[in-house]
Design a protein around this motif. Structure first.
Motif, PDB file in Angstrom:
ATOM      1  N   VAL A 163      48.203   5.748  14.969  1.00  0.00           N
ATOM      2  CA  VAL A 163      49.488   5.729  14.262  1.00  0.00           C
ATOM      3  C   VAL A 163      49.700   7.051  13.530  1.00  0.00           C
ATOM      4  N   ARG A 164      48.624   7.571  12.921  1.00  0.00           N
ATOM      5  CA  ARG A 164      48.722   8.872  12.252  1.00  0.00           C
ATOM      6  C   ARG A 164      49.057   9.966  13.272  1.00  0.00           C
ATOM      7  N   LYS A 165      48.453   9.894  14.450  1.00  0.00           N
ATOM      8  CA  LYS A 165      48.728  10.896  15.491  1.00  0.00           C
ATOM      9  C   LYS A 165      50.181  10.846  15.918  1.00  0.00           C
ATOM     10  N   MET A 166      50.720   9.639  16.096  1.00  0.00           N
ATOM     11  CA  MET A 166      52.124   9.509  16.501  1.00  0.00           C
ATOM     12  C   MET A 166      53.057  10.044  15.422  1.00  0.00           C
ATOM     13  N   GLU A 167      52.729   9.797  14.158  1.00  0.00           N
ATOM     14  CA  GLU A 167      53.551  10.322  13.070  1.00  0.00           C
ATOM     15  C   GLU A 167      53.551  11.845  13.089  1.00  0.00           C
ATOM     16  N   ALA A 168      52.376  12.440  13.242  1.00  0.00           N
ATOM     17  CA  ALA A 168      52.281  13.903  13.286  1.00  0.00           C
ATOM     18  C   ALA A 168      53.065  14.477  14.461  1.00  0.00           C
ATOM     19  N   GLU A 169      53.040  13.783  15.587  1.00  0.00           N
ATOM     20  CA  GLU A 169      53.775  14.257  16.770  1.00  0.00           C
ATOM     21  C   GLU A 169      55.277  14.211  16.550  1.00  0.00           C
ATOM     22  N   VAL A 170      55.770  13.134  15.901  1.00  0.00           N
ATOM     23  CA  VAL A 170      57.204  13.026  15.630  1.00  0.00           C
ATOM     24  C   VAL A 170      57.646  14.130  14.670  1.00  0.00           C
TER      25      VAL A 170
END
Length: 217
Positions: A163-170
């Motif tokens: 979830v943290r990775k997806m947030e950083a990508e967005v």
């Protein structure tokens, strides 16, 4: 020429008449000096006091203002209550938990009834700027994505590193859209209003730390 009777509310008309009677007994020199002094006071208040403080002071010290403001607030609140009741179409509020838990059918039926209270539908395009419904194929993907992530918590990245990775990508994708550099940082929010508030907070901090602005407008 129109008199004060036709252009001023009753409470203001009373104040104007009282001031007029007072000024009839004041020497013109004192009126001019008083006007200049009042201007200085107003400028000082404007530069050093908030709008809320000025309104509060006016309600406290100017006769009739507090009652007039309260009357307008009461009228607005009554109108708001009427509008809300009209939107609910006679549907009563649930004010306590049911004695027994609802089954799936009851829950879904209740939600559908609540959604049917609306006079507009996003799929018709009648809610421009408020709610946009994309193509059904996209709705299906988004619904599945919500379902998969509904019980994750981004506040605990150790438990949900994906979830943290997806947030950083967005955040990174958004920065690229605005031609941001490698040092651009950001965060996800729950909605547009929170995003605006956080942007203002960031600019306030930037102005304070980099520009020395300690009393922004």
């Amino acid at each position: 020429m129109l008199g004060t009777d036709s252009i001023l509310p009753e409470f203001l008309q009373t104040q104007v008449e009282s001031l007029a009677n007072l000024f009839e007994r004041v020497h013109p020199v004192l009126l001019v000096a008083g006007g200049g002094f009042t201007t200085l006071i107003v400028q000082y208040i404007y530069r050093n006091a908030s709008v809320g403080a000025i309104v509060k002071a006016a309600r406290t010290y100017v006769p009739g203002i507090s009652q007039a403001v309260q009357r307008e607030l009461d009228k607005s609140l009554d109108q708001l209550k009427q509008d809300v009741q009209k939107q609910l179409k006679g549907k009563a509020y649930l004010t306590s938990l049911p004695a027994e838990g609802w089954d799936e059918e009851t829950v879904i039926t209740e939600i559908q009834e609540m959604l049917n209270l609306a006079d507009f539908r996003a799929e018709t395009g009648a809610l421009s700027g408020t709610c946009h419904r994309p193509a059904d194929s996209i709705v299906s993907v988004v619904t599945k994505a919500y379902s998969l992530t509904a019980y994750t918590n981004p506040l605990n990245p150790d438990a949900y590193p994906g979830v943290r990775k997806m947030e950083a990508e967005v955040v990174r994708m958004t920065a690229e859209l605005f031609h941001g550099g490698e040092d651009v940082v950001g965060t996800m929010t729950s909605g547009g209003t929170e995003s605006i508030i956080l942007a203002i907070l960031a600019y306030r901090g930037y102005g304070r730390e980099r520009k020395g602005i300690v009393k922004p407008n």
